[in-house]
Design a protein around this motif. Structure first.
Motif, mmCIF file in Angstrom:
data_model
loop_
_atom_site.group_PDB
_atom_site.id
_atom_site.type_symbol
_atom_site.label_atom_id
_atom_site.label_comp_id
_atom_site.label_asym_id
_atom_site.label_seq_id
_atom_site.Cartn_x
_atom_site.Cartn_y
_atom_site.Cartn_z
ATOM 1 N N THR A 142 -22.427 30.629 -41.584
ATOM 2 C CA THR A 142 -22.205 32.063 -41.719
ATOM 3 C C THR A 142 -22.155 32.665 -40.323
ATOM 4 N N TYR A 161 -35.118 34.684 -30.437
ATOM 5 C CA TYR A 161 -34.269 35.684 -31.065
ATOM 6 C C TYR A 161 -34.368 36.990 -30.279
ATOM 7 N N PHE A 200 -34.300 32.255 -44.503
ATOM 8 C CA PHE A 200 -33.140 32.732 -43.761
ATOM 9 C C PHE A 200 -33.084 32.107 -42.364
ATOM 10 N N TYR A 201 -34.224 32.074 -41.685
ATOM 11 C CA TYR A 201 -34.276 31.495 -40.341
ATOM 12 C C TYR A 201 -34.388 29.969 -40.357
ATOM 13 N N SER A 207 -19.938 40.020 -41.857
ATOM 14 C CA SER A 207 -20.271 38.601 -41.868
ATOM 15 C C SER A 207 -19.290 37.865 -42.756
ATOM 16 N N LEU A 210 -30.298 28.776 -36.352
ATOM 17 C CA LEU A 210 -29.684 30.079 -36.125
ATOM 18 C C LEU A 210 -29.396 30.207 -34.633
ATOM 19 N N GLU A 266 -27.548 32.559 -31.459
ATOM 20 C CA GLU A 266 -27.078 33.897 -31.114
ATOM 21 C C GLU A 266 -26.228 33.859 -29.851
ATOM 22 N N THR A 298 -18.730 33.657 -44.445
ATOM 23 C CA THR A 298 -19.310 32.327 -44.612
ATOM 24 C C THR A 298 -18.217 31.308 -44.876
ATOM 25 N N ARG A 358 -25.350 31.205 -38.431
ATOM 26 C CA ARG A 358 -26.345 30.494 -39.229
ATOM 27 C C ARG A 358 -25.706 29.196 -39.702
ATOM 28 N N TYR A 362 -26.058 25.776 -41.534
ATOM 29 C CA TYR A 362 -26.885 25.147 -42.556
ATOM 30 C C TYR A 362 -26.420 23.708 -42.799
ATOM 31 N N TYR A 418 -28.060 40.856 -41.847
ATOM 32 C CA TYR A 418 -27.244 40.990 -40.659
ATOM 33 C C TYR A 418 -27.243 42.409 -40.098
#
Length: 572
Positions: free
Chosen positions: A378, A264, A221-222, A365, A332, A334, A367, A396, A398, A58
């Motif tokens: 997150t 991104y 991660f992405y 951050s 993800l 933004e 979660t 993020r 998931y 982050y």
């Protein structure tokens, strides 16, 4: 472990920095680094030395963004030069100008190239490829100072072409074919001698960077689906630096062509890659051509406004709804605000569980795991993102529950601007459909097409002069005029048959720029020309309809027309 191993290891995290690495004790941190033109350092650091990996992922600017291929449909129809003709390219290939890219170098930073294809050889059968830097092969010698991959020279490529098994000499292949298709469109050899194809600049030389796949920790991660090509911002930046060497080493004009893109970033060209491309574009005898992406009709951009923007003391809240299909692994998202506004975000799941408004301050951050659903979210925020100076919030998500998710965006304190933007990942970076219910097709150019001085192009269909529905559209998030113009990218003839996608519009444009570079630099008509000037020459020559206002978000300043560019030069 040497530097090559650290660069390739999934246990070493890649960080893009602008500060001198000398401030770090490299022995203590067990890292190596690569410098990019004294503008950036790419630092590779053992993850064991990062106590909290969330703090790494982050640190927004320093984390490499992932880029995907801007390709679309393909079929196997025969060669058709119409895309070259409507762009004015074949006309200037002939007398009196005879512009075929002679003396120019076009570099493709992509999936590699099929160097055995006749479209990349000259009339004597020799390769027109000056060099290949294959980042995926570690058995040979890398380019000087770059530590990883293997570089193959034209001499080695020609030796391979003479061998019974070329790949025993130069084992670099283009398994995907995207880079080969782009190279053929921009610089395929002339018709005849067994070649049934013609590119825009058939006498230009070629440089190729075959990008390695992104590291697994970044893919994880992405949340990139398995088997989907994804490339790191760091590897692309190093490919650009490699390409720029050919301008210095051979004193020849170099055109860098990029057919990759991402959602991104701030969509204003402030991230490291677009910023570096701008630096290259300002140098004489260089040009950078970037595709505008295929995200215009994807439903991946939302532009929100507070109820009473622009008046101090007002408040506002906007619900942003996102439809998630079945079996989506994650995504993800933004949110970008504008100074001086500050936003918080709360979440409501399809099942009714909620996350209260989150404000993370300068950086941080948190979660959340849902009780009745398997989803984990997150939320990370940076009040002043270093590259853009704007607020960014990254979510993020998931294993999202299918259905309608509501992200409630609220202003903190007074509203001064009142607008914000949200982006979902590019289509291929998700394994099923995720869309905003009230999406806008505008400000959907993929990065790095938002950079200021590069030549960014949207896509149209040359057969009927219609705008390609999936093409990215402008302008930038901050109102900058991108794209510059549109180029053909629908059913374009490639060495693999007809293909569609914004990357092909960039390839046609790169070939046209090589033609202009031949006239300007090689033939001495304007030896100091740079990308920002070439862009404006092409804008002046673009074809424009009288029933449209220019610039506009789809066409920029019109349709590319190389003949029109030269007519503008002589005052026709």
């Amino acid at each position: 472990m040497d530097c090559r191993e650290k660069i390739l290891s999934n246990n070493y995290y890649d960080v893009i920095t602008e500060f001198p690495v000398q401030v770090l004790d490299t022995d203590m941190f067990d890292l190596c680094y690569l410098n990019i033109d004294n503008l950036y350092n790419i630092v590779y650091i053992d993850k064991a030395n990062i106590p909290n990996t969330d703090d790494y992922v982050y640190t927004y600017k320093g984390v490499p963004k992932l880029y995907g291929l801007m390709q679309g449909e393909k079929n196997s129809q025969l060669f058709d030069p119409n895309s070259l003709i409507v762009s004015g390219i074949t006309q200037v290939q002939r007398e009196p100008l005879n512009l075929t890219g002679q003396g120019a170098v076009i570099c493709f930073i992509d999936t590699g190239i099929d160097y055995t294809n006749a479209a990349f050889r000259d009339s004597e059968g020799n390769s027109r490829i000056l060099a290949i830097w294959d980042q995926t092969i570690q058995s040979g010698t890398p380019p000087e100072g770059l530590y990883y991959g293997t570089e193959y020279s034209r001499t080695e490529i020609n030796r391979a072409l003479e061998a019974e098994d070329p790949y025993s000499v130069v084992p670099s292949r283009d398994e995907i074919g995207h880079g080969s298709a782009m190279a053929g469109v921009a610089a395929g050899s002339r018709l005849g001698n067994g070649v049934s194809y013609l590119g825009a600049a058939p006498d230009a030389d070629i440089v190729v960077v075959k990008l390695k796949q992104a590291k697994e920790f970044l893919r994880s991660f992405y949340m990139i689906p398995p088997g989907i090509p994804a490339y790191q911002e760091t590897d692309i930046m190093l490919g650009v630096q490699y390409a720029d060497r050919f301008a210095r080493q051979f004193q020849r004009p170099v055109i860098i062509c990029l057919g990759v893109g991402t959602n991104y970033g701030d969509h204003a060209g402030s991230a490291p890659l677009p910023s570096y491309l701008d630096a290259i574009a300002s140098r004489r005898s260089r040009a950078v051509v970037v595709c505008g992406g295929n995200e215009g009709n994807a439903g991946h951009h939302y532009q929100g406004y507070m109820e009473t923007p622009g008046r101090a003391g007002s408040t506002g809240s906007v619900p942003v709804e996102v439809r998630v299909a079945e079996n989506v692994e994650g995504f993800l998202m933004e949110l970008w605000g504008n100074v001086p506004d500050v936003f918080t975000i709360s979440v409501r799941s399809p099942g009714g569980e909620t996350i209260p408004p989150v404000r993370l301050g300068i950086q941080g951050s948190i979660t959340y795991s849902f009780v009745y659903e398997r989803t984990k979210i997150t939320i990370a925020g940076t009040l002043v993102e270093p590259a853009s100076g704007e607020e960014v919030v990254v979510l993020r998500v998931y294993l999202p529950t299918p259905g309608i998710w509501t992200f409630q965006v609220e202003a903190v304190g007074d509203i001064h601007n009142g607008s914000f933007h949200m982006w979902l990942p590019i289509t291929q970076f998700m394994n099923n459909t995720v869309q905003f219910l009230e999406a806008t097709p505008y400000i959907t150019l993929t990065e790095p097409a938002m950079a200021k001085d590069v030549i960014s192009v949207s896509t149209y269909n040359a057969a009927n002069n219609s705008f390609y529905i999936d093409s990215g559209r402008g302008f930038t998030r901050t109102g900058g005029v991108n794209p510059d113009f549109a180029a053909p990218g629908v059913n374009v003839s490639t060495i693999r048959g007809r293909e569609t996608g914004s990357s092909l519009a960039a390839a046609i444009t790169a070939g046209a720029v090589a033609q202009f570079m031949q006239w300007a630099v090689v033939e001495g008509n304007n030896r100091a020309v740079a990308s920002r000037e070439i862009k404006n020459y092409f804008i002046r020559g673009s074809s424009r309809s009288f029933d449209m206002t220019f610039p506009n978000r789809e066409w920029g300043y019109g349709k590319m027309n190389v003949v029109g560019t030269f007519d503008a030069l002589i005052g026709v």
